[in-house]
Motif scaffolding. Sequence first.
Motif, PDB file in Angstrom:
ATOM      1  N   VAL A 190       2.425  -8.911  -9.500  1.00 37.53           N
ATOM      2  CA  VAL A 190       1.389  -9.502 -10.137  1.00 37.53           C
ATOM      3  C   VAL A 190       0.321  -8.784 -10.570  1.00 37.53           C
ATOM      4  CG1 VAL A 190      -0.484 -11.239  -9.548  1.00 37.53           C
ATOM      5  CG2 VAL A 190       1.686 -11.271  -8.244  1.00 37.53           C
ATOM      6  N   LYS A 191      -0.156  -7.804  -9.820  1.00 27.30           N
ATOM      7  CA  LYS A 191      -1.225  -6.926 -10.410  1.00 27.30           C
ATOM      8  C   LYS A 191      -1.232  -5.461  -9.509  1.00 27.30           C
ATOM      9  CE  LYS A 191      -5.041  -8.934  -8.017  1.00 27.30           C
ATOM     10  NZ  LYS A 191      -6.521  -9.877  -8.104  1.00 27.30           N
ATOM     11  N   THR A 192      -1.451  -4.382 -10.333  1.00 30.67           N
ATOM     12  CA  THR A 192      -1.286  -3.037  -9.989  1.00 30.67           C
ATOM     13  C   THR A 192      -2.560  -2.607  -9.165  1.00 30.67           C
ATOM     14  OG1 THR A 192       0.110  -2.565 -11.559  1.00 30.67           O
ATOM     15  CG2 THR A 192      -0.934  -0.768 -10.429  1.00 30.67           C
ATOM     16  N   LEU A 198      -5.639 -13.084  -4.139  1.00 32.24           N
ATOM     17  CA  LEU A 198      -4.331 -13.380  -4.372  1.00 32.24           C
ATOM     18  C   LEU A 198      -4.316 -14.305  -5.796  1.00 32.24           C
ATOM     19  CD1 LEU A 198      -3.195 -14.560  -1.015  1.00 32.24           C
ATOM     20  CD2 LEU A 198      -3.036 -12.215  -1.855  1.00 32.24           C
ATOM     21  N   GLU A 199      -5.586 -14.606  -6.162  1.00 29.20           N
ATOM     22  CA  GLU A 199      -5.769 -15.489  -7.620  1.00 29.20           C
ATOM     23  C   GLU A 199      -4.911 -16.898  -7.053  1.00 29.20           C
ATOM     24  OE1 GLU A 199      -4.465 -12.895 -10.701  1.00 29.20           O
ATOM     25  OE2 GLU A 199      -5.919 -11.445 -10.225  1.00 29.20           O
ATOM     26  N   THR A 200      -5.228 -17.530  -6.053  1.00 33.35           N
ATOM     27  CA  THR A 200      -4.566 -18.531  -5.809  1.00 33.35           C
ATOM     28  C   THR A 200      -5.520 -19.673  -5.205  1.00 33.35           C
ATOM     29  OG1 THR A 200      -2.805 -19.793  -4.552  1.00 33.35           O
ATOM     30  CG2 THR A 200      -3.799 -17.954  -3.311  1.00 33.35           C
ATOM     31  N   ASN A 201      -5.258 -20.983  -5.511  1.00 30.81           N
ATOM     32  CA  ASN A 201      -6.354 -21.966  -4.898  1.00 30.81           C
ATOM     33  C   ASN A 201      -5.398 -22.714  -3.665  1.00 30.81           C
ATOM     34  OD1 ASN A 201      -7.960 -21.805  -6.923  1.00 30.81           O
ATOM     35  ND2 ASN A 201      -6.753 -23.197  -8.221  1.00 30.81           N
ATOM     36  N   LYS A 202      -4.270 -22.168  -3.352  1.00 30.51           N
ATOM     37  CA  LYS A 202      -3.600 -22.468  -2.020  1.00 30.51           C
ATOM     38  C   LYS A 202      -4.204 -22.055  -1.023  1.00 30.51           C
ATOM     39  CE  LYS A 202       0.632 -23.266  -4.924  1.00 30.51           C
ATOM     40  NZ  LYS A 202       1.925 -22.931  -5.462  1.00 30.51           N
ATOM     41  N   ASP A 203      -3.801 -22.767   0.012  1.00 33.86           N
ATOM     42  CA  ASP A 203      -4.670 -22.279   1.478  1.00 33.86           C
ATOM     43  C   ASP A 203      -3.919 -21.331   1.946  1.00 33.86           C
ATOM     44  OD1 ASP A 203      -6.515 -24.615   1.470  1.00 33.86           O
ATOM     45  OD2 ASP A 203      -5.299 -25.721   3.069  1.00 33.86           O
ATOM     46  N   HIS A 208       0.938  -1.187   0.010  1.00 32.62           N
ATOM     47  CA  HIS A 208      -0.035  -0.007   0.067  1.00 32.62           C
ATOM     48  C   HIS A 208       0.947   1.310   0.136  1.00 32.62           C
ATOM     49  CE1 HIS A 208      -2.952  -3.073   1.503  1.00 32.62           C
ATOM     50  NE2 HIS A 208      -2.495  -2.923   2.451  1.00 32.62           N
ATOM     51  N   ARG A 209       1.956   1.131   0.863  1.00 32.58           N
ATOM     52  CA  ARG A 209       2.602   2.317   0.975  1.00 32.58           C
ATOM     53  C   ARG A 209       4.397   2.170   1.167  1.00 32.58           C
ATOM     54  NH1 ARG A 209      -1.840   2.322   4.162  1.00 32.58           N
ATOM     55  NH2 ARG A 209      -3.436   3.863   3.541  1.00 32.58           N
ATOM     56  N   VAL A 210       4.904   1.885  -0.018  1.00 37.54           N
ATOM     57  CA  VAL A 210       6.295   1.564   0.000  1.00 37.54           C
ATOM     58  C   VAL A 210       6.919   2.562  -0.935  1.00 37.54           C
ATOM     59  CG1 VAL A 210       8.177   0.295  -0.215  1.00 37.54           C
ATOM     60  CG2 VAL A 210       6.163  -0.836   0.743  1.00 37.54           C
ATOM     61  N   GLU A 211       7.760   3.395  -0.543  1.00 40.42           N
ATOM     62  CA  GLU A 211       8.317   4.600  -1.221  1.00 40.42           C
ATOM     63  C   GLU A 211       8.860   3.951  -2.559  1.00 40.42           C
ATOM     64  OE1 GLU A 211      11.364   6.416   1.100  1.00 40.42           O
ATOM     65  OE2 GLU A 211       9.778   7.629   2.480  1.00 40.42           O
ATOM     66  N   GLY A 212       8.622   4.409  -3.700  1.00 38.46           N
ATOM     67  CA  GLY A 212       9.000   4.177  -4.914  1.00 38.46           C
ATOM     68  C   GLY A 212       8.640   2.834  -5.391  1.00 38.46           C
ATOM     69  N   MET A 213       7.673   2.270  -4.838  1.00 38.36           N
ATOM     70  CA  MET A 213       6.963   1.156  -5.417  1.00 38.36           C
ATOM     71  C   MET A 213       5.512   1.530  -5.661  1.00 38.36           C
ATOM     72  SD  MET A 213       8.274  -2.069  -2.982  1.00 38.36           S
ATOM     73  CE  MET A 213       7.777  -3.342  -3.807  1.00 38.36           C
ATOM     74  N   THR A 214       5.031   0.894  -6.815  1.00 37.25           N
ATOM     75  CA  THR A 214       3.687   0.834  -7.377  1.00 37.25           C
ATOM     76  C   THR A 214       2.731   0.060  -6.596  1.00 37.25           C
ATOM     77  OG1 THR A 214       4.432   0.919  -9.464  1.00 37.25           O
ATOM     78  CG2 THR A 214       2.313   0.688  -9.425  1.00 37.25           C
ATOM     79  N   PRO A 215       1.842   0.804  -5.701  1.00 38.54           N
ATOM     80  CA  PRO A 215       0.970  -0.092  -5.033  1.00 38.54           C
ATOM     81  C   PRO A 215       0.279  -1.375  -5.766  1.00 38.54           C
ATOM     82  CG  PRO A 215       0.361   2.035  -4.665  1.00 38.54           C
ATOM     83  CD  PRO A 215       1.368   2.095  -6.014  1.00 38.54           C
ATOM     84  N   GLY A 216       0.023  -2.392  -5.265  1.00 33.04           N
ATOM     85  CA  GLY A 216      -0.545  -3.665  -5.938  1.00 33.04           C
ATOM     86  C   GLY A 216       0.050  -4.798  -5.246  1.00 33.04           C
ATOM     87  N   LEU A 217      -0.432  -5.922  -5.618  1.00 32.84           N
ATOM     88  CA  LEU A 217      -0.394  -7.352  -5.186  1.00 32.84           C
ATOM     89  C   LEU A 217       1.418  -7.686  -5.786  1.00 32.84           C
ATOM     90  CD1 LEU A 217      -1.183 -10.034  -3.649  1.00 32.84           C
ATOM     91  CD2 LEU A 217      -2.167 -10.584  -5.989  1.00 32.84           C
ATOM     92  N   TYR A 218       1.912  -8.142  -5.020  1.00 32.39           N
ATOM     93  CA  TYR A 218       3.239  -8.700  -5.290  1.00 32.39           C
ATOM     94  C   TYR A 218       3.545 -10.292  -4.727  1.00 32.39           C
ATOM     95  CZ  TYR A 218       4.936  -3.927  -6.412  1.00 32.39           C
ATOM     96  OH  TYR A 218       5.179  -2.541  -6.776  1.00 32.39           O
ATOM     97  N   LYS A 219       4.542 -10.778  -5.510  1.00 29.13           N
ATOM     98  CA  LYS A 219       4.899 -12.008  -4.782  1.00 29.13           C
ATOM     99  C   LYS A 219       6.351 -11.861  -4.858  1.00 29.13           C
ATOM    100  CE  LYS A 219       3.823 -16.559  -5.739  1.00 29.13           C
ATOM    101  NZ  LYS A 219       3.630 -17.855  -6.611  1.00 29.13           N
ATOM    102  N   GLY A 220       6.877 -11.710  -3.569  1.00 28.81           N
ATOM    103  CA  GLY A 220       8.238 -10.968  -3.344  1.00 28.81           C
ATOM    104  C   GLY A 220       8.297  -9.511  -3.898  1.00 28.81           C
ATOM    105  N   THR A 221       9.267  -9.671  -4.943  1.00 28.86           N
ATOM    106  CA  THR A 221       9.256  -8.408  -5.438  1.00 28.86           C
ATOM    107  C   THR A 221       8.488  -8.269  -6.912  1.00 28.86           C
ATOM    108  OG1 THR A 221      11.436  -9.093  -6.404  1.00 28.86           O
ATOM    109  CG2 THR A 221      11.321  -7.388  -4.268  1.00 28.86           C
ATOM    110  N   TYR A 222       8.042  -9.385  -7.344  1.00 24.74           N
ATOM    111  CA  TYR A 222       7.293  -9.264  -8.682  1.00 24.74           C
ATOM    112  C   TYR A 222       6.047  -8.812  -8.455  1.00 24.74           C
ATOM    113  CZ  TYR A 222       4.928 -11.511 -12.618  1.00 24.74           C
ATOM    114  OH  TYR A 222       4.157 -11.754 -13.972  1.00 24.74           O
TER     115      TYR A 222
END
Length: 432
Positions: free
Chosen positions: A339-341, A414-419, A323-337
């Motif tokens: 996934v969606k903005t 999260l678009e996942t089927n995992k628990d 949500h709020r990290v300087e210099g990072m686009t808000p969105g869903l990440y896996k690690g630093t990748y």
Amino acid sequence: MSQSPISGKAYHEATKHSYLSVQIDPNYVDASTQPSPFKVYPKFYRRVKLNLNNPVHSFISLTSAITLEKIYKDSPYKLRVNPSAGALYPTEVYVQVRGIEGIVDGIYHLEVENNCLTLIYELIDDGLESYIIPGKSINGFIFLISCVYYRSSWKYQNRSMRYCLLDSGHHLGAVSASAFLHNKDIQLIFDFDKLALNSDLGFENKEFITACAVSGELQDKKIRHLRLKVPFVCGTDYFESNQFIEDAYQATALQKSRQQKIEYPQFDLDKDKFYQTVWNRRSVRRFRKESISQEDYLYIVQQLQQPIPTENYEQIEIYSVVHRVEGMTPGLYKGTYLVKTGNFNEKTGYLCINQAIAKDSAVTLFFVSDYLNYQTAMQIAGFLGQRLYLTSNYLGIQCSGIGAYYDDETQELLETNKDVLYGMVIGIQVGS
Ligand SMILES: Cc1cc2nc3c(=O)[nH]c(=O)nc-3n(C[C@H](O)[C@H](O)[C@H](O)COP(=O)(O)O)c2cc1C
């Protein structure tokens, strides 16, 4: 007793929260009926008062120490190095000490309330090794984590199965942090004969072993099972059984985890500062809606990726809703990748049962897994949770575990089927 690999998943499924389930059953309890969170063996057992100036005592004490006492709604609370869902503290610690100068070889219960070790069993040619690593003997320490589950099921009912395991993982994390501070290597063990130990340690149906951490020198030597049973002592002042929890534990106690080659983490931390961090670790209650730096965030991600010292392993995938990290686009990440903005802060606040900390945080994280052994996976999630608390607090960033969230809707985000095993939040605290 079912040993099928899907049984952990079935129990997880059966404890899912949804918008409707929380409306129907909001978990209200009368605080005055809370069972005691401290186990105390009868007074005829020999005790060793732990002295923080003695490095061995300090190593053991810091795995579970009380670090803050406060009054909340007229009830006294004793908060500890390890966090716990609802501050109910279902976990206990036992430690076998062998070959350590100044301490009788034996199995001790760590009596947290009085900061002492209670000698519950003296070793001869027997010991805990025979249940955990048959054919070997350990000169050093074997820590066992157990759960007095009623302390948690009193409030959280069936979902407390999750919290017992997550709390155990956090407690393993606290053992590991203390080991690091005392220059000791530690290995976590999840696959061993927990059921035989429960029986020989006299736990009846009221307490169960969840995990083990060993530290010391391994030797090839045959050690016998305990020659005597330890008598039953109740870990609470009163008890009500929960059949679901007992079945869930039994069904998942002996499943095999995935296996990996053991690797040790390397932490480049200032020990004095980290010691203060362990003593001062706390859960955040309110965040300012403020950003954390990208450097700090990346450092935290890196620490979470460090190896976990165990051969019995379940892979945890970490999703970060930034949500709020300087210099990072808000969105869903896996690690630093990415996934969606998107700005998902309102969404994560809602998903975590309208908890403001999941909306006002800098990052809301979710730990997911496709595991074989449920107990191992949940405890590794808790272990990583402890690492996240300590790394964040070390940097002056606040943190909290989040056990309460709508499971299915979180999987959708999260678009996942995992628990989804666990949620966590980090950010800047109000007042800091
Ligand atoms: C497994 C787990 C789940 C938790 N879930 C929540 C939660 O949903 N909401 C919350 O505000 N705090 C949550 N907490 C934080 C606890 O309330 C906190 O650890 C406890 O009150 C003790 O306080 P301390 O961590 O400051 O020592 C959780 C902690 C753990 C370990």
